[in-house]
Design an enzyme around this catalytic site. Structure first.
Site, PDB file in Angstrom:
ATOM      1  CB  SER A 154      -0.888   0.022   1.248  1.00 43.95           C
ATOM      2  OG  SER A 154      -0.115   0.272   2.410  1.00 43.95           O
ATOM      3  CG  ASP A 155       1.197   5.949  -1.216  1.00 45.38           C
ATOM      4  OD1 ASP A 155       2.140   6.077  -0.406  1.00 45.38           O
ATOM      5  OD2 ASP A 155       0.963   6.775  -2.105  1.00 45.38           O
ATOM      6  CD1 TRP A 156       4.742   5.104   5.116  1.00 41.13           C
ATOM      7  CD2 TRP A 156       4.636   3.929   3.219  1.00 41.13           C
ATOM      8  NE1 TRP A 156       5.821   4.241   5.086  1.00 41.13           N
ATOM      9  CE2 TRP A 156       5.781   3.507   3.935  1.00 41.13           C
ATOM     10  CE3 TRP A 156       4.359   3.312   2.003  1.00 41.13           C
ATOM     11  CZ2 TRP A 156       6.656   2.523   3.484  1.00 41.13           C
ATOM     12  CZ3 TRP A 156       5.224   2.331   1.535  1.00 41.13           C
ATOM     13  CH2 TRP A 156       6.347   1.946   2.260  1.00 41.13           C
TER      14      TRP A 156
END
Length: 765
Positions: A233-235
């Site tokens: 995932s993106d953060w």
């Protein structure tokens, strides 16, 4: 909401807690590292893309805290203008070696989202407005980084083209636009470079968030494209951990304590998620750990950082685009008195803000480097403006004006600051700071010759001062060697070889996404469709200040030969012989564009089909062979859900840019032979009469059964059929005066079925 249980491979065991330890591995330990267990070591993932941002102290995501020193190479906006995949691989390898030395297992890059609007806040990180150029460069970046034993994370998958409301905005994009513009670069990297991971984006696509989008992460990425790596995932992007895991997202970053693990375990207990899904993701994590196994003696002290800085300098020089050069104002000549003006000459802006901010190992200052190259006695300096505020701008501008008046050439440094171009927000306009524009105009009034040097991570307008200056150098964001690279190009030590990877418009209102960017009420509609960047400007014949692909040189190039040869039904090989007709060594970019054959869908006037960079000595020539593969001619057929090459004559165009075509060759292609459609009573009148087999039979039958008066009326009114062509045949056949018998329609439908059957085996997928 996705039905998680529907994708399980085996029946769930609600009492089985044996997945507790594996499930815990699928959430980060902290901000940058993963957990260890079941024989899998902890790994460090960090930004990228243009330098290693390894934080040694307390971690954060927005670039607020310092990171350990690392080489800051040119960001995407700069290096993409090199049009040089081989150079990109060199930079990638250096990035990989530094990442390894700093204890980083996965470098979060490349960032390859398409530049939909020049206002996008992260356009300084992204590469291009064209998916083919973006894909070619990104492939070599991944190959370079991974050749050093470090993983990559191709981001942001997908359609992450703005920062405004990025955590919740839904990008509403039709299937053809997705396939032709926003997905091809990702597809090419996956298929050609085998990246270790792909990072999902924050935004939703057509109402489904990227991190929970099964079509995107599993059906497309894994099943159709064959991706076998990890999806991260993106953060902070995940909304529902169990939904994301079921959709195909393996690793949640950063760590969320035990919340993510408990959500996964509860879904297993409830029978909504099968344990096999958990274990499959853990195995992908294990594979990533094996592919990025650390090297014991790797450390920064063992690296030649001077060599990396020299590479950064060479890459930056190759990224600079000479936009304008009236009366051969550049290169600067020995003995000239040169006025260097603008605070950016001593405090350069060389990267954007946010998570990709790099702490450089050093920074070359433009003024210092010009003094070294030209001699202290030939270079004078005045600030011209102050970043601190506008209070003293008038006095600084007056000083700069006087300095410029006493020089042979005035070189004005202007651009954008980090607070103007950063992750987290989009720009609101294309303007340079007011004080910078005022300095340009003040200097141009008095200087013998005026050169403007731009430092900007995104496109800026060159109005209204463009015609008042003699030369314009687009420096983009050039990384830590900004000063030496600019000095090399300004003095002629390096011949400018950059070409624009994005269009510079005359006005913001001219841009294709102007009315649809950045959307409203958590929705952004991609109403321009496939007409992004130069595809739009060339199709509507809209004037621009400088087109995609534009770039001048201190030498000249000519074409000695241009040959195009078809290969099969849907591809071609092109040979171009380029000669350096000037007096300096230099590099040229061979740009091939494809203009479409007649099509049932609206297509851009031209699209980049292939390119190559060639370096030549004066008088030297070289023949470049370029393949135009099937996809260079294809469009996405929405009805058939596949790529289609229309039969017909295409134009292969050799361009200096997307606007300047210097030679054209016609190329007939057989394309895809489609089987005739199977008709039904719901098929339209137009489809019936247009059917290759049924149409002539139907027309003849109706004419044979018509009275002489009806035949005369039909011949006299050629538009009569157009009035009803969208009507279903079943309805039309009952019209008074038409009255086609039901048994006749059934016979014609059977004829369409038999006509389609022989070609079925030869249809193109």
């Amino acid at each position: 909401m996705t039905d998680i249980h529907a994708h399980a491979d085996t029946a769930p065991d609600s009492n089985d807690e044996s997945v507790a330890e594996p499930a815990a591995l699928l959430s980060g330990k902290d901000f940058w590292s993963t957990r260890e267990g079941t024989g899998i070591r902890s790994m460090v993932l960090t930004d990228g893309p243009h330098g290693v941002r390894r934080q040694g102290g307390e971690a954060d995501h927005l670039g607020l805290n310092q990171s350990l020193p690392a080489t800051c190479f040119p960001p995407g906006a700069g290096i993409a203008s090199s049009w040089d995949p081989a150079l990109m691989r060199e930079v990638g390898n250096a990035l990989g070696r530094e990442a390894r030395a700093l204890g980083v297992d996965v470098l979060l890059g490349p960032a390859i989202n398409i530049k939909r609007s020049p206002l996008g806040g992260r356009t300084f990180e992204y590469l291009s407005e064209d998916p083919r150029l973006t894909g070619a460069l990104a492939v070599e970046y991944v190959r370079g980084v991974q050749s050093a034993g470090v993983g990559t994370s191709v981001k942001h998958f997908a359609v992450n083209n703005q920062e405004t409301d990025r955590m919740r905005t839904s990008a509403e994009v039709d299937a053809r636009t997705l396939r032709e513009i926003y997905l091809p670069a990702f597809e090419r990297v996956v298929k050609e470079a085998s990246p270790t991971s792909v990072m999902s984006a924050y935004n939703a696509i057509n109402g489904v968030f990227s991190s929970e989008n099964r079509w995107l992460l599993t059906e497309l990425l894994r099943e159709e494209w064959g991706f076998d790596g990890l999806v991260v995932s993106d953060w902070g992007a995940i909304k529902d951990r169990a939904e994301a895991l079921a959709a195909g997202l393996d690793l949640e970053m950063p760590g969320t304590g035990d919340a993510g693990t408990e959500a996964i375990l509860q879904a297993v207990r409830d029978g909504r998620l099968d344990r096999s899904v958990v274990l499959a993701s853990v195995e992908r994590l294990r594979t990533l750990a094996e592919r990025t196994a650390p090297i014991a003696d790797a450390d920064m002290a063992a690296l030649d950082l001077d060599a990396h800085h020299a590479l950064a300098r060479r890459a930056a020089a190759a990224s600079i685009v000479l936009l304008r050069n009236e009366n051969e104002t550049l290169p600067l000549r020995a003995g000239q008195r040169v006025a260097v003006l603008g605070e950016l000459a001593v405090a350069p802006q060389y990267q954007g803000g946010g998570s990709s901010h790099v702490s450089p190992t050093r920074v070359d200052l433009p003024l210092d480097e010009l003094r070294v190259a030209l001699g202290d006695e030939h270079v004078v300096y005045a600030a011209g403006y102050s970043r601190a505020g506008a209070d003293d701008s008038e006095g600084l501008r007056a000083e700069a004006r006087a300095t410029a008046a006493s020089a042979d050439v005035a070189v004005v440094f202007v651009g954008l600051y980090e607070e103007d171009q950063s992750e987290g927000f989009d720009r609101e306009h294309l303007d340079l700071p007011v004080a910078h524009v005022a300095l340009i105009e003040a200097v141009a009034e008095v200087a013998s010759r005026t050169v403007v040097v731009l430092s900007n991570g995104g496109v800026v307008t060159l109005e209204p001062w463009h015609d008042k200056v003699d030369a314009i150098v687009e420096g983009w964001a050039l990384g830590q060697a900004v000063g030496s690279a600019l000095a090399d190009v300004l003095t002629g030590a390096a011949n400018p070889a950059g070409h624009l990877a994005e269009t510079i418009p005359l006005a913001l209102a001219d841009t294709p996404a102007f009315l649809n960017f950045p959307g409203e009420q958590e929705v952004v509609r991609y109403g321009e469709g496939v007409f992004v960047g130069y595809r739009y400007y060339t199709s509507v014949d809209r004037a621009v200040r400088y087109p995609f692909g534009h770039g001048l040189s201190y030498t000249t190039f000519g074409v000695d030969a241009f040959e195009v040869e078809a290969e099969g039904a849907d591809a071609a090989i092109v040979r171009v012989t380029v000669r350096n007709t000037g007096e300096r060594a230099g590099s040229d970019v061979v740009q091939l564009y494809v203009a479409p054959a007649p099509s049932a869908v609206r297509r851009p006037a031209r699209e980049l089909g292939a390119f190559a960079k060639v370096t030549l000595e004066p008088g030297e020539s070289a023949t470049v062979s370029l393949a135009l593969e099937r996809r260079a001619f294809a469009h996405w057929d929405v009805r058939a859900a596949r790529w289609r090459v229309d039969p017909g004559t295409y134009r292969v165009e050799l361009g200096r840019s997307a606007n300047e075509i210097v030679a054209v060759r016609e190329l007939p292609l057989a394309g895809d032979v489609e089987r005739p459609a199977v008709l039904s009573l719901e098929s339209t009148v137009k489809e019936w009469f247009g059917h290759a087999i049924v149409g002539p039979v139907l027309t003849q039958s109706m004419m044979d059964n018509a009275t002489p008066e009806q035949q005369a009326a039909a011949e006299a009114n050629a538009n009569a059929l157009k009035m009803v062509e969208s009507m279903p045949m079943g309805q039309f056949a009952r019209f008074p005066g038409v009255e086609i018998p039901e048994e006749a329609l059934e016979q014609l439908i059977a004829l369409s079925v038999s006509a389609a059957a022989p070609a079925a085996a030869g249809s193109v997928a």
